[in-house]
Design an enzyme around this catalytic site. Sequence first.
Site, PDB file in Angstrom:
ATOM      1  N   HIS A   1     -22.252  13.390  51.813  1.00  0.00           N
ATOM      2  CA  HIS A   1     -22.633  12.998  53.184  1.00  0.00           C
ATOM      3  C   HIS A   1     -22.467  14.245  54.061  1.00  0.00           C
ATOM      4  CE1 HIS A   1     -23.398  10.494  56.562  1.00  0.00           C
ATOM      5  NE2 HIS A   1     -22.269   9.803  56.652  1.00  0.00           N
TER       6      HIS A   1
ATOM      7  N   HIS B   1     -31.966  12.701  49.623  1.00  0.00           N
ATOM      8  CA  HIS B   1     -31.537  11.717  50.622  1.00  0.00           C
ATOM      9  C   HIS B   1     -31.702  10.323  50.053  1.00  0.00           C
ATOM     10  CE1 HIS B   1     -31.123   9.631  54.468  1.00  0.00           C
ATOM     11  NE2 HIS B   1     -30.555  10.751  54.894  1.00  0.00           N
TER      12      HIS B   1
ATOM     13  N   ASP C   1     -28.667  18.695  56.642  1.00  0.00           N
ATOM     14  CA  ASP C   1     -27.551  19.621  56.434  1.00  0.00           C
ATOM     15  C   ASP C   1     -28.015  20.998  55.953  1.00  0.00           C
ATOM     16  OD1 ASP C   1     -25.430  17.962  57.191  1.00  0.00           O
ATOM     17  OD2 ASP C   1     -25.469  16.940  55.258  1.00  0.00           O
TER      18      ASP C   1
HETATM   19  C1  LIG Z   1     -26.752  14.186  56.731  1.00  0.00           C
HETATM   20  C2  LIG Z   1     -26.562  13.675  55.364  1.00  0.00           C
HETATM   21  O1  LIG Z   1     -25.532  13.084  55.053  1.00  0.00           O
HETATM   22  S1  LIG Z   1     -27.834  13.875  54.304  1.00  0.00           S
HETATM   23  C3  LIG Z   1     -27.133  13.847  52.669  1.00  0.00           C
HETATM   24  C4  LIG Z   1     -26.293  15.060  52.400  1.00  0.00           C
HETATM   25  N1  LIG Z   1     -25.881  15.092  51.011  1.00  0.00           N
HETATM   26  C5  LIG Z   1     -26.273  16.057  50.169  1.00  0.00           C
HETATM   27  O2  LIG Z   1     -27.012  16.976  50.475  1.00  0.00           O
HETATM   28  C6  LIG Z   1     -25.723  15.955  48.765  1.00  0.00           C
HETATM   29  C7  LIG Z   1     -26.754  16.246  47.687  1.00  0.00           C
HETATM   30  N2  LIG Z   1     -27.662  15.137  47.526  1.00  0.00           N
HETATM   31  C8  LIG Z   1     -27.328  14.052  46.780  1.00  0.00           C
HETATM   32  O3  LIG Z   1     -26.268  13.993  46.141  1.00  0.00           O
HETATM   33  C9  LIG Z   1     -28.284  12.890  46.779  1.00  0.00           C
HETATM   34  O4  LIG Z   1     -29.601  13.327  47.034  1.00  0.00           O
HETATM   35  C10 LIG Z   1     -27.872  11.792  47.765  1.00  0.00           C
HETATM   36  C11 LIG Z   1     -26.450  11.300  47.453  1.00  0.00           C
HETATM   37  C12 LIG Z   1     -27.894  12.321  49.192  1.00  0.00           C
HETATM   38  C13 LIG Z   1     -28.828  10.612  47.695  1.00  0.00           C
HETATM   39  O5  LIG Z   1     -28.822  10.248  46.419  1.00  0.00           O
HETATM   40  P1  LIG Z   1     -29.314   8.874  45.754  1.00  0.00           P
HETATM   41  O6  LIG Z   1     -30.323   8.196  46.549  1.00  0.00           O
HETATM   42  O7  LIG Z   1     -28.113   8.106  45.395  1.00  0.00           O
HETATM   43  O8  LIG Z   1     -30.025   9.474  44.515  1.00  0.00           O
HETATM   44  P2  LIG Z   1     -29.353  10.074  43.244  1.00  0.00           P
HETATM   45  O9  LIG Z   1     -28.135  10.871  43.547  1.00  0.00           O
HETATM   46  O10 LIG Z   1     -29.194   8.946  42.276  1.00  0.00           O
HETATM   47  O11 LIG Z   1     -30.500  11.044  42.769  1.00  0.00           O
HETATM   48  C14 LIG Z   1     -31.704  10.664  42.140  1.00  0.00           C
HETATM   49  C15 LIG Z   1     -32.132  11.763  41.191  1.00  0.00           C
HETATM   50  O12 LIG Z   1     -32.379  12.954  41.925  1.00  0.00           O
HETATM   51  C16 LIG Z   1     -31.454  13.979  41.561  1.00  0.00           C
HETATM   52  N3  LIG Z   1     -30.950  14.604  42.759  1.00  0.00           N
HETATM   53  C17 LIG Z   1     -30.803  14.033  43.974  1.00  0.00           C
HETATM   54  N4  LIG Z   1     -30.311  14.921  44.838  1.00  0.00           N
HETATM   55  C18 LIG Z   1     -30.150  16.060  44.145  1.00  0.00           C
HETATM   56  C19 LIG Z   1     -29.650  17.328  44.491  1.00  0.00           C
HETATM   57  N5  LIG Z   1     -29.218  17.570  45.731  1.00  0.00           N
HETATM   58  N6  LIG Z   1     -29.606  18.294  43.546  1.00  0.00           N
HETATM   59  C20 LIG Z   1     -30.039  18.046  42.293  1.00  0.00           C
HETATM   60  N7  LIG Z   1     -30.518  16.853  41.906  1.00  0.00           N
HETATM   61  C21 LIG Z   1     -30.561  15.886  42.816  1.00  0.00           C
HETATM   62  C22 LIG Z   1     -30.322  13.256  40.843  1.00  0.00           C
HETATM   63  O13 LIG Z   1     -29.644  14.094  39.954  1.00  0.00           O
HETATM   64  C23 LIG Z   1     -31.059  12.136  40.179  1.00  0.00           C
HETATM   65  O14 LIG Z   1     -31.701  12.643  39.053  1.00  0.00           O
HETATM   66  P3  LIG Z   1     -31.813  11.788  37.696  1.00  0.00           P
HETATM   67  O15 LIG Z   1     -32.608  10.565  38.083  1.00  0.00           O
HETATM   68  O16 LIG Z   1     -32.486  12.709  36.771  1.00  0.00           O
HETATM   69  O17 LIG Z   1     -30.406  11.444  37.330  1.00  0.00           O
HETATM   70  O1  LIG Z   2     -28.575   8.416  56.407  1.00  0.00           O
HETATM   71  C1  LIG Z   2     -27.832   8.899  55.534  1.00  0.00           C
HETATM   72  O2  LIG Z   2     -27.563   8.300  54.471  1.00  0.00           O
HETATM   73  C2  LIG Z   2     -27.209  10.214  55.713  1.00  0.00           C
HETATM   74  C3  LIG Z   2     -27.772  10.966  56.851  1.00  0.00           C
HETATM   75  O3  LIG Z   2     -28.806  11.564  56.784  1.00  0.00           O
HETATM   76  C4  LIG Z   2     -27.044  10.913  58.115  1.00  0.00           C
HETATM   77  O4  LIG Z   2     -26.048  10.193  58.237  1.00  0.00           O
HETATM   78  O5  LIG Z   2     -27.465  11.598  59.069  1.00  0.00           O
END
Ligand SMILES: CC(=O)SCCNC(=O)CCNC(=O)[C@H](O)C(C)(C)COP(=O)(O)OP(=O)(O)OC[C@H]1O[C@@H](n2cnc3c(N)ncnc32)[C@H](O)[C@@H]1OP(=O)(O)O
Ligand SMILES: O=C([O-])CC(=O)C(=O)O
Length: 382
Positions: free
Chosen positions: A225, A273, A324
Amino acid sequence: MTETTETQIYKGLAGVTVDTTAISMVNSDTNSLLYRGYPVQELAAKCSFEEVAYLMWHGDLPSKEQLAEFTAFERSHRALADNVKAAIDLLSTSCHPMDVARTAVSVLGANHPKASDSSPEANLEKAMELFAAFPAVVAYDQRRRRGQEIVAPRDDLDYSANFLWMTFGEEAAPEVVEAFNVSMVLYAEHSFNASTFTARVITSTLADLHSAVTGAIGALKGPLHGGANEAVMHTFEEIGIRTDESREDAAARAKAWMEDALAQKKKVMGFGHRVYKNGDSRVPTMKAALDGMIEHFDRPELLGLYSGLETAMDEAKSIKPNLDYPAGPTYHLMGFDTEMFTPLFIAARITGWTAHIMEQAASNSLIRPLSAYNGPEQRQVP
Ligand SMILES: CC(=O)SCCNC(=O)CCNC(=O)[C@H](O)C(C)(C)COP(=O)(O)OP(=O)(O)OC[C@H]1O[C@@H](n2cnc3c(N)ncnc32)[C@H](O)[C@@H]1OP(=O)(O)O
Ligand SMILES: O=C([O-])CC(=O)C(=O)O
């Protein structure tokens, strides 16, 4: 969704709609984000963060008189109470600034004369006070870690200009203040993200506003997050920031780093996301702010690192950056220490969290989902 024989499990509540909200609308189909009906890009271009905070709590943008009244309140509530400073001083400078932020909000809650009053009037007052005081927590913490004297707030500067003033002890250039304001507006609110949902869960037990915000800070800290904005900078640092490098060379090194990371199945923070699958609605506006800072500080190599990683991720997995990603290097260029980036996210999200706390309180139902037990059958203690 996983299916068991009897119960459908919605892991991570993915795709589950749990309540209504009038505060913001995230539309992944149209890649849009509205705060109280207004497109976030327009708010970022035309409004101060103070106006957006007012919008968040009241549902409408302020009139000139309402803004003047709110601004006067905000400017007169910026200074940190002595016992908040004392509590921060008790914490080691090796602890994470998010721990400092969480502790400071907890102390602010304990200080509050209306601590146990969760009426709409008391909650609005607490939200406005927290909004006004929190920048000093970030500024104080960064300065004490650098061994610098605390800088008092200035009531002739707006929220963003004063934030930068208290942190760096000098007036920031107007372009920097503007980019900072844009980042605050973009970070302010995003429907039922993990930290906001945490705040709503805590509020649903009838606990007070500061407890809900303290819990939300805990949820925001994680790298999946808010912690991702800090993690982005660590990635840049791991690749290596070489200020004398050309944009092209930096891009080539970043691309190679990403290809290697993905080959090792690493998750790279700042990409992906839960809701947006074709790019985050806020990224183009934040990227434009980053471009402005890169030009202002003449650091084209950072653009090389940025685009190299983005291109390689897109080519390999079609996963797009989230907010981010451009926010991290923008805060770096402004001079914030990397570990301060997620506390900056708190400063912005206090507006969204507290609006949700008030919305939850106004139409409350205890949030208590069910779970499907998959442990051992009943057995006797030997
Ligand atoms: C303002 C905010 O809070 S925005 C979010 C900030 N967080 C990040 O940048 C952390 C990195 N990103 C992630 O971990 C994810 O994209 C999340 C947690 C934000 C959302 O994830 P979810 O919807 O749960 O999707 P999930 O994590 O299951 O990913 C789906 C697929 O994409 C891949 N994937 C998603 N994000 C990434 C990433 N950043 N890097 C590499 N692979 C990724 C996963 O490995 C998965 O692959 P698979 O199906 O082969 O196993
Ligand atoms: O919506 C989300 O899951 C994360 C995000 O982009 C935020 O909180 O700004």
